[in-house]
Enzyme design. Structure first.
Site, PDB file in Angstrom:
ATOM      1  CE  LYS A   1      61.205   5.741  11.605  1.00 14.89           C
ATOM      2  NZ  LYS A   1      62.689   5.628  11.324  1.00 14.89           N
ATOM      3  NE  ARG A   2      59.545   2.654  14.341  1.00 12.85           N
ATOM      4  CZ  ARG A   2      60.239   2.015  13.232  1.00 12.85           C
ATOM      5  NH1 ARG A   2      59.578   0.984  12.619  1.00 12.85           N
ATOM      6  NH2 ARG A   2      61.558   2.125  13.192  1.00 12.85           N
TER       7      ARG A   2
END
Ligand code: GLU
Length: 507
Positions: free
Chosen positions: A266-267
Site C-alpha cells: 500500500k505504501r
C-alpha cells in the site's frame, strides 16, 4: 450437496482491501459461478490485537462495489453460520484438545519473558531466528517436557497456556497445487505453531482448517504468501482425520511493483501515485485516508477486468472481458505461477475502454458526484449532453470535471498569457465587432454561431485560426476541450458573451 463446489474468501479485517485481495475474491467468484457452486465470505477475526473497527463493513462494501457478492456471509447468513470466526470461538477448542489427546499437539505454559529468553540465549551466527521446535521444545515449559503431574498442577492453577502443534521431525508432506503442481515440504523447518491462544481463540492455522472442513469448502484459493503455512495445514487435516475432505488448493501469484521488484504494497501506491486499495480506506486510529480505485473514478467493471488479467489469460489476445465472458473463460490452471507486474497506465486504459462503452445516461449518473463537488447541475439532460461531448477525453470519472468544468462555471483561471502573446488590434477589433452580432443572432446553435464566426472572419479579413484559439481559451480557460462552437452553444449566449468580454477586458 457433497459434490457442490464451495469456495471462500477469508480475509482478516485489519485495514484496506488490497487489489490482490480483490483478485483473490474474483478468482474464487468466477470459479464458483463457473461450476454452479457457492462463494462464501468468512471473516477471520480471531486476532483480537489486530481488530480494526469498520474493516469488515469496508470489505463487504468493496465486494458489493465490484459486483462480487458472496452467497453466504456474516451479513447474509447461510447454512454454515456463523461466518465470523470470533463468533465460532466455542467450536475450536475441542479440535485442539483432540490433537493434544492424540499426541500431535501440546500445552505450552511459557511466558513472554521465557520465550524471549530462549530466543536470546540460542541466537547466534548460525541461528538468527531460534524457533520453538523439535530442537528446543524439550527445554521449555510445556506438557511434553514436564511430567504429567506438573502439567496437571499448572492446569489446575489456571496457568495461562497455548496449544502448539508438535511438528514431526524429518517428514515430508506434499500436496498438488492447482497452479503450481506438486509441492512438498520438510516438516523439520517449521516451528511448533500456536493453534490455540491463551485467550481461547484459535490462531489462523487451526481456524482455517476447522472452518474449511466444517463449511465443506472444496477449493481454497489464496495468496502465495500462505504457501509456507501449507505444511502445518496439511498435517492438521491429516491429524484431525479429515484428509479425504481436504479442499484442493491454489496459491495465487503475487502482484508485483511496476518494476517487478517485490510485492506491491500500500505504501508503493502513495509513493508512485496510484491506488492500491479497492476503495478509500480511512484508518480509524491515525485518521489517515488511503486512496482507492473507486473514489479515483474507476468503474467496477474495469477494475474487475484489469484484475482478472493480472496473472491470468485464456491463451488468446483478448483483453476486454465482460463478467459473463470471464465466468466462461476463466480457468484456475491457466493462472500464472510467477508474479504479475502492476501497470497503472494499463489499468487506466481499461477504464477508458469501459467509459467509452457506457451510454451517456449511465455515465452522467456516475460522473455526477465528481461534478457536484464543485458546481450545481440544474438540468439532468444538460449533464448527459456534456458527458457525451467529453467522454472520449476521459479516463477516470474524475476527469469529467477536469475536462468539462467550463460547461458548469466560468473558468476559475484563464490562460491570458497564451492569448496575450499574439494579441493585436486586428483581433481586438474582431471580437469587438463580433459580440453585438452574437447578441442579435436569431437562434443559438453551434451551426449558427459557427456561421456567424465565419462571416465575421471574412468581413474582418482575418485568419480563422488566429481568433479560434483565443476564443477557445476565453470560453474554456485553456487550450483543450471539444469543439468550441459546441461549447458556446451549450453554455448559452449570455455566458459566451460574458466570458469573451471579460477576457478581452483583461488583455
Ligand atoms: N485470513 C487469511 C488472510 O487474511 C486467509 C488466508 C486463506 O485464505 O487461507 O488472508
Amino acid at each position: 450437496m457433497a459434490n457442490e463446489v464451495r469456495v471462500r474468501f477469508a480475509p482478516s479485517p485489519t485495514g484496506g482491501l488490497h487489489l490482490g485481495g480483490v483478485r483473490t475474491v474474483l478468482y474464487n467468484y468466477l470459479f464458483a459461478r463457473q461450476h454452479g457452486g457457492k462463494f462464501i465470505l468468512r471473516v477471520e477475526d480471531t486476532d483480537q490485537n489486530r481488530f480494526v473497527a469498520g474493516a469488515e463493513q469496508y470489505i463487504v462494501d468493496c465486494l458489493k462495489w465490484c459486483g462480487l457478492e458472496p452467497d453466504e456471509s456474516p451479513e447474509k447468513g447461510g447454512p454454515f453460520a456463523p461466518y465470523r470466526q470470533s463468533e465460532r470461538k466455542h467450536l475450536y477448542y475441542q479440535y485442539a484438545q483432540q490433537l493434544v489427546d492424540k499426541g500431535h499437539a501440546y500445552y505450552a505454559f511459557d511466558t513472554q519473558d521465557e520465550l524471549e529468553d530462549m530466543r536470546s540465549r540460542l541466537k547466534n551466527d548460525d541461528n538468527h531466528n531460534p524457533q520453538y521446535d523439535y530442537s528446543t521444545r524439550m527445554h521449555m515449559k510445556n506438557s511434553l517436557a514436564l511430567s504429567r503431574e506438573e502439567t496437571v498442577a499448572l492446569l489446575n492453577k489456571n496457568t495461562p497456556y497455548v496449544i502448539r502443534i508438535k511438528m514431526p521431525q524429518n517428514e515430508t508432506v506434499k500436496f498438488t497445487d492447482m497452479i503450481r503442481g506438486e509441492i512438498s515440504f520438510d516438516t523439520t523447518i517449521t516451528d511448533d505453531k500456536v493453534l490455540l491462544k491463551a485467550d481461547g481463540m484459535p490462531t489462523y492455522h487451526l481456524a482455517v482448517v476447522v472452518d474449511d472442513y466444517l463449511m465443506q469448502i472444496t477449493h481454497a484459493f489464496r495468496g502465495e504468501e500462505w504457501l509456507p503455512s501449507a505444511s502445518v495445514h496439511l498435517l492438521l487435516w491429516e491429524y484431525l482425520g479429515w484428509k479425504d475432505s481436504m479442499p484442493q488448493w491454489a496459491h495465487l501469484p503475487l502482484i508485483l511493483k511496476p518494476d517487478g521488484h517485490g510485492k506491491l504494497s500500500k505504501r508503493d501506491g502513495d509513493r508512485l501515485g496510484f491506488p492500491v486499495f479497492a476503495m478509500n480506506w480511512k484508518d480509524p486510529k491515525t485518521g489517515e485516508t488511503i486512496a482507492g480505485f473507486r473514489e479515483l473514478g474507476f468503474l467496477p467493471e474495469a477494475f474487475v477486468n484489469l484484475l482478472a488479467v493480472l496473472g491470468w489469460n485464456d491463451g488468446s489476445e483478448q483483453e476486454i472481458y465482460s463478467m459473463e465472458e470471464l465466468i466462461q473463460h476463466f480457468s484456475i490452471s491457466r493462472v500464472h505461477k510467477g508474479g504479475a507486474k502492476f501497470d497503472y497506465e494499463k489499468a487506466k486504459w481499461f477504464n477508458h475502454q469501459y467509459i467509452q462503452q457506457k451510454n451517456n445516461e449511465e455515465l452522467a449518473h456516475l460522473a455526477r458526484p465528481y461534478i457536484e463537488t464543485y458546481a450545481e447541475i440544474h438540468e439532468p439532460q444538460y449533464l448527459v449532453d456534456v458527458v457525451g461531448m467529453i467522454k472520449d477525453r476521459c479516463t477516470l470519472l474524475s476527469d469529467f470535471w477536469a475536462q468539462g468544468h467550463f460547461f458548469f462555471i466560468a473558468p476559475a483561471s484563464t490562460d491570458i498569457a497564451a492569448i496575450k502573446e499574439k494579441w493585436n488590434d486586428a483581433k481586438k477589433q474582431f471580437f469587438a465587432s463580433w459580440i453585438p452580432k452574437l447578441n442579435s443572432l436569431p437562434d443559438w446553435t453551434h451551426a449558427s454561431i459557427e456561421a456567424s464566426f465565419n462571416e465575421e472572419v471574412q468581413l474582418q479579413n482575418i485568419k480563422k485560426g488566429e481568433v479560434m484559439l483565443p476564443l477557445r481559451i476565453m470560453l474554456v480557460g485553456g487550450k483543450y476541450g471539444p469543439g468550441v462552437f459546441e461549447i458556446a452553444a451549450m453554455i448559452g449566449r449570455e455566458e459566451t458573451v460574458q466570458r469573451i468580454s471579460d477576457t478581452v477586458a483583461k488583455l
